[in-house]
Enzyme design. Structure first.
Site, PDB file in Angstrom:
ATOM      1  N   ASN A   1       6.271  -9.215  -2.086  1.00  0.00           N
ATOM      2  CA  ASN A   1       5.263 -10.242  -1.758  1.00  0.00           C
ATOM      3  C   ASN A   1       4.650 -10.791  -3.032  1.00  0.00           C
ATOM      4  OD1 ASN A   1       5.408  -9.677   1.031  1.00  0.00           O
ATOM      5  ND2 ASN A   1       3.823  -8.104   0.880  1.00  0.00           N
TER       6      ASN A   1
ATOM      7  N   GLY B   1       7.619  -2.559  -1.251  1.00  0.00           N
ATOM      8  CA  GLY B   1       8.932  -2.241  -1.823  1.00  0.00           C
ATOM      9  C   GLY B   1       8.954  -2.519  -3.315  1.00  0.00           C
TER      10      GLY B   1
ATOM     11  N   ASN C   1      -1.052   7.605   4.888  1.00  0.00           N
ATOM     12  CA  ASN C   1      -2.454   7.813   4.534  1.00  0.00           C
ATOM     13  C   ASN C   1      -3.164   8.339   5.796  1.00  0.00           C
ATOM     14  OD1 ASN C   1      -3.133   5.622   6.165  1.00  0.00           O
ATOM     15  ND2 ASN C   1      -3.271   4.175   4.460  1.00  0.00           N
TER      16      ASN C   1
ATOM     17  N   THR D   1      -2.240  11.245   2.381  1.00  0.00           N
ATOM     18  CA  THR D   1      -3.169  10.925   1.293  1.00  0.00           C
ATOM     19  C   THR D   1      -4.568  10.655   1.855  1.00  0.00           C
ATOM     20  OG1 THR D   1      -2.609   8.569   1.387  1.00  0.00           O
ATOM     21  CG2 THR D   1      -1.312   9.927  -0.126  1.00  0.00           C
TER      22      THR D   1
ATOM     23  N   GLY E   1      -7.182   9.081  -0.195  1.00  0.00           N
ATOM     24  CA  GLY E   1      -7.874   8.293  -1.214  1.00  0.00           C
ATOM     25  C   GLY E   1      -8.319   9.170  -2.375  1.00  0.00           C
TER      26      GLY E   1
ATOM     27  N   GLY F   1      -7.747  13.007  -2.574  1.00  0.00           N
ATOM     28  CA  GLY F   1      -6.485  13.652  -2.902  1.00  0.00           C
ATOM     29  C   GLY F   1      -5.453  13.579  -1.804  1.00  0.00           C
TER      30      GLY F   1
ATOM     31  N   ASP G   1      -9.601  -1.144  -8.344  1.00  0.00           N
ATOM     32  CA  ASP G   1      -8.774  -1.809  -7.327  1.00  0.00           C
ATOM     33  C   ASP G   1      -7.732  -0.796  -6.827  1.00  0.00           C
ATOM     34  OD1 ASP G   1      -7.100  -3.388  -5.814  1.00  0.00           O
ATOM     35  OD2 ASP G   1      -6.715  -4.878  -7.367  1.00  0.00           O
TER      36      ASP G   1
ATOM     37  N   ASP H   1       1.418   3.193  -3.160  1.00  0.00           N
ATOM     38  CA  ASP H   1       2.817   2.957  -3.548  1.00  0.00           C
ATOM     39  C   ASP H   1       3.182   3.805  -4.770  1.00  0.00           C
ATOM     40  OD1 ASP H   1       3.087   1.047  -1.526  1.00  0.00           O
ATOM     41  OD2 ASP H   1       2.229  -0.505  -2.804  1.00  0.00           O
TER      42      ASP H   1
ATOM     43  N   ALA I   1      -3.370   4.146 -10.980  1.00  0.00           N
ATOM     44  CA  ALA I   1      -3.094   2.803 -10.453  1.00  0.00           C
ATOM     45  C   ALA I   1      -4.362   2.118  -9.948  1.00  0.00           C
ATOM     46  CB  ALA I   1      -2.057   2.877  -9.339  1.00  0.00           C
TER      47      ALA I   1
END
Ligand code: RIB
Length: 284
Positions: free
Chosen positions: A11, A41, A176, A197, A199, A202, A224, A230, A260
């Site tokens: 995207n 992806g 998540n 996950t 956040g 952990g 962010d 991912d 990230a």
């Protein structure tokens, strides 16, 4: 070096920095807009590449002006794009993302060409590891997952109906908390690892309902969270496919995901293997 094949979405992300996320029916003005390459992806492919794997991506984009922007960092990062198809009849996928000063986000995706992804076996390389998500047609995911012979990781995001053979065949499923609740007991069909996950709190790694490892990410200044899941997925898949012990692989993936969140955008924020190693060395 592990060779990862990622079959998934690409995207262009339209990221609006907003003071807060809008409520239903509300307009929040005063945003600052930035464009970033994204798609689960594409993000997972580039994350795996930056973490040290050889990576091939199978995906679909349009022939519009957004396609090259969406693929720019993948090409610059050395991801093999031979199996990326350009489709005339559909636009490149777009994601509209609102991001708050705390780094929380809200994402709306217009999938465009991702919905027309078709996998041509003759264009796929032999790889050790397959990574898929659910932003591409369910039948494509089921076909490639069941025919692939190496380690299979499926990130069950965004949550939606998936063929039970996908849950059964995957060596690793990643969800998540919200997705875990959505899938509920259907995750019991999994034969491989299931990572959940939470956040900044952990992640946990389980197999057959038994928790094998839990990890908390090192404290970072998050700006962010787009792309953090991912990064976690790619890092954990690489670690487990390489035979690393569950606690070790999970700790590494949590640190990669945390890094990230420290930069804006999905793909510009993906960390290198060296950055993850240095963060772990500094963390107790
Ligand atoms: O996981 C983050 C990604 O989800 C974004 O890059 C956006 O494109 C959506 O696919």
């Amino acid at each position: 070096m592990l060779h990862a094949l990622v079959v998934g979405s690409v995207n262009l992300d339209l990221a609006a920095r907003v003071a807060r996320l809008p409520l239903p029916g509300e307009t929040v003005s005063g945003a600052t807009l930035e464009y970033f390459p994204g798609g689960k992806g594409g993000n997972q492919a580039l994350a795996a590449r930056r973490l040290g794997a050889r990576v091939s991506l199978c995906a679909a984009v349009g022939t519009d002006g957004h396609a090259d922007d969406a693929l720019a960092l993948l090409a610059a990062g050395g991801v093999d794009l031979t199996a990326v198809e350009r489709i005339d009849s559909r636009p490149t996928g777009l994601a509209m993302i609102a991001v708050t000063p705390e780094g929380d986000n809200q994402i709306v995706v217009a999938p465009g060409a991702n919905k027309a992804l078709a996998v041509r076996g003759d264009r796929l390389p032999d790889a050790d590891l397959l990574i898929c998500q659910l932003e591409t047609p369910a039948a494509v995911v089921a076909d490639i997952v069941t025919s692939f012979e190496g380690f299979v990781c499926v990130n069950l995001a965004p949550a939606r109906e998936v063929d039970v053979v996908v849950l059964q065949r995957a060596d690793l499923l990643v969800v998540n908390e919200t997705e875990a609740a959505w899938y509920g007991d259907s995750l019991l069909a999994a034969n491989g690892f299931v990572a959940t996950t939470y956040g900044a709190d952990g992640a946990a790694l389980a197999r057959n309902g038994v928790i094998l490892a839990e990890a908390t990410p090192p404290a970072v200044q998050a700006v962010d969270s787009t792309g953090a899941g991912d990064t976690f997925t790619a890092a954990l898949a690489l670690g487990l496919a390489a035979g690393r012990a569950a606690p070790d692989a999970l700790r590494y993936a949590c640190a990669a995901g945390a890094l990230a969140t420290t930069r804006r955008g999905a793909q510009p924020s993906l960390p290198s293997a060296g950055e993850v190693r240095r963060l772990l060395e500094r963390s107790p």
